[in-house]
Design an enzyme around this catalytic site. Structure first.
Site, PDB file in Angstrom:
ATOM      1  N   HIS A  65      -3.722   0.192  12.679  1.00 18.56           N
ATOM      2  CA  HIS A  65      -3.391   0.858  11.420  1.00 18.56           C
ATOM      3  C   HIS A  65      -2.489   2.063  11.641  1.00 18.56           C
ATOM      4  CE1 HIS A  65      -6.034  -1.846   9.328  1.00 18.56           C
ATOM      5  NE2 HIS A  65      -6.879  -1.695  10.334  1.00 18.56           N
ATOM      6  N   ARG A  74       8.583  -0.271   6.869  1.00 16.30           N
ATOM      7  CA  ARG A  74       7.595  -1.040   6.110  1.00 16.30           C
ATOM      8  C   ARG A  74       6.901  -0.202   5.055  1.00 16.30           C
ATOM      9  NH1 ARG A  74       2.044  -0.268   6.463  1.00 16.30           N
ATOM     10  NH2 ARG A  74       0.722  -2.087   6.031  1.00 16.30           N
ATOM     11  N   GLY A  96      -6.737  -6.804   1.405  1.00 16.29           N
ATOM     12  CA  GLY A  96      -6.523  -6.521   2.821  1.00 16.29           C
ATOM     13  C   GLY A  96      -6.043  -5.092   2.990  1.00 16.29           C
ATOM     14  N   GLU A 118     -11.219  -4.639   1.768  1.00 20.29           N
ATOM     15  CA  GLU A 118     -10.928  -4.742   3.196  1.00 20.29           C
ATOM     16  C   GLU A 118     -12.108  -5.409   3.897  1.00 20.29           C
ATOM     17  OE1 GLU A 118      -9.876  -4.826   6.991  1.00 20.29           O
ATOM     18  OE2 GLU A 118      -8.500  -4.455   5.312  1.00 20.29           O
ATOM     19  N   GLU A 161      -0.104  -6.295   1.722  1.00 18.37           N
ATOM     20  CA  GLU A 161       0.835  -6.485   2.831  1.00 18.37           C
ATOM     21  C   GLU A 161       0.276  -7.636   3.664  1.00 18.37           C
ATOM     22  OE1 GLU A 161       2.066  -7.072   5.882  1.00 18.37           O
ATOM     23  OE2 GLU A 161       1.876  -5.084   6.802  1.00 18.37           O
ATOM     24  N   GLU A 170       0.751 -14.914   9.111  1.00 15.94           N
ATOM     25  CA  GLU A 170      -0.424 -14.059   9.211  1.00 15.94           C
ATOM     26  C   GLU A 170      -1.671 -14.783   8.726  1.00 15.94           C
ATOM     27  OE1 GLU A 170      -1.819  -9.841   9.810  1.00 15.94           O
ATOM     28  OE2 GLU A 170      -0.225 -11.117  10.558  1.00 15.94           O
TER      29      GLU A 170
END
Length: 374
Positions: A65, A74, A96, A118, A161, A170
């Site tokens: 993170h 980003r 997420g 999360e 994201e 991903e």
């Protein structure tokens, strides 16, 4: 699957499903509102994945993170998109959420309520950061899988994201799509709006040096089996190591575009595959396909991570060739890429190229791992 906890202040309250601001989604309090019918998400137990463990060990690490937050290309792009889309009084769902930074941006943009979902234990950090920034009454952190938990109301905006090196790799497209079907109000907004996957022939110097070293029998040892596995594995270059525009050996070819507003859940669950021509303009040698994404985050706000773009934490994603190929101007090379969802997380990718008049040179990372597993 992790337990479904709700983080409030420095405490974690546990319920049968999810506690949100005193309301429970399991039926012991006011449950979620009626939602559009969403097909059940079913994965084949026969699917395998190169990620052998649940997501928590990696995405619960603070380093991951820190790196994403430090990626100003980003993070600034998502901040600008959130600022342009979120209106005062909006309700926002962050799928997420990780450290919760996008939720903080939404709160600062004027959202009335932000639900930060999360799965991993880094949800505790997201709650701490909400408190530290004075938005703990706006940002409600929910620990759990979005397929199992959710907010107590429909939302105006979903931000996530969910992007891998070339978008869908991903493995988060399915949960984001399922969340959209269940929680987004009619006319609501998705950030990002659309994501396009691209391919181009490139010369990756790092890949070339590595394969040359392995093929030279280092330390007096034959490592041919490792070479064979290396050229059948999608390679992620590492944080902020990009290819330059001068490393491209063909024009880019579009593989597919994912419209986050419209893609059906069934399509998100299905393989993504495409064949694209790659025109060659100059003499050169290529040893890989570069794979990357460009994303329309919001009207007028985009993000691209291809060769020559500003470096990001995604680095560069390459699909190796068995050996370098010589290219001449006017040549058109065909490229084929296929990506399928895997369990418990991630994707499998296969790829191939065909020079003019030649057969396909095929690569398949799943076949390599299945050989190892067997």
């Amino acid at each position: 699957m992790l337990g479904t906890d709700m983080v409030r202040g420095n405490r974690i309250k546990r319920c049968g499903r999810t506690m949100i601001s005193g309301l429970c989604g399991c039926g012991c309090g006011r449950g979620p509102p009626p939602s559009r019918q969403t097909p059940a998400v079913v994965y084949s137990q026969r699917m395998r994945t190169p990620i052998k463990y649940p997501a928590d060990p990696m995405y619960a690490e603070f380093e991951v993170h820190r790196t994403m937050i430090r990626d100003q290309v980003r993070t600034e792009a998502f901040r600008r998109a959130i600022d342009s889309v979120v209106r005062p009084g909006d309700v926002v769902l962050d799928v997420g959420a990780g450290s919760g930074i996008l939720s903080l941006f939404a709160a600062r943009a004027g959202a009335a309520r932000v639900y930060a979902v999360e799965q991993t234990s880094v949800a505790v950090l997201a709650q701490q950061l909400a408190v530290a920034n004075g938005v703990e009454e706006i940002v409600h952190v929910i620990q759990g899988d979005i397929l199992d938990v959710g907010p107590p109301e429909r939302v105006d905006v979903i931000v996530s994201e969910w992007l891998g090196g070339f978008g869908i790799d991903e493995g988060m497209l399915v949960p984001v799509t399922a969340a959209r079907d269940r929680w987004l109000k009619p006319g609501g907004v998705m950030i990002p709006h659309s994501v396009t996957a691209w391919a181009a022939l490139v010369h990756d110097r790092y890949l070339g040096d590595m394969l040359s070293f392995l093929r030279e029998d280092p330390y007096g040892l034959r490592l041919d089996d490792l070479v064979d596995k290396t050229v059948n594995e999608i390679l992620y270059s590492g944080t902020f190591r990009h290819l330059a525009a001068g490393d491209m050996r063909s024009e880019p070819g579009r593989l597919w575009t994912t419209d986050a507003d419209l893609i059906p859940l069934e399509q998100a669950l299905a393989p993504h595959e495409a064949e694209t021509p790659l025109p060659v303009r100059e003499h050169g040698t290529a040893n890989a396909l570069a794979l990357w994404f460009s994303a329309a985050l919001a009207p007028g706000i985009s993000l691209s991570v291809g060769p020559g773009d500003p470096p990001t934490h995604w680095g560069m994603t390459t699909a190796p060739l068995s050996s370098p190929v010589e290219l001449t101007p006017g040549m058109v090379v065909r490229a084929r890429v296929r990506t399928v969802p895997a369990r418990p997380i991630g994707t499998w990718t296969s790829w191939a190229i065909a020079l003019p008049g030649a057969d396909w040179e095929e690569h398949d990372e799943q076949a390599v791992w299945e050989e190892i597993d067997d």
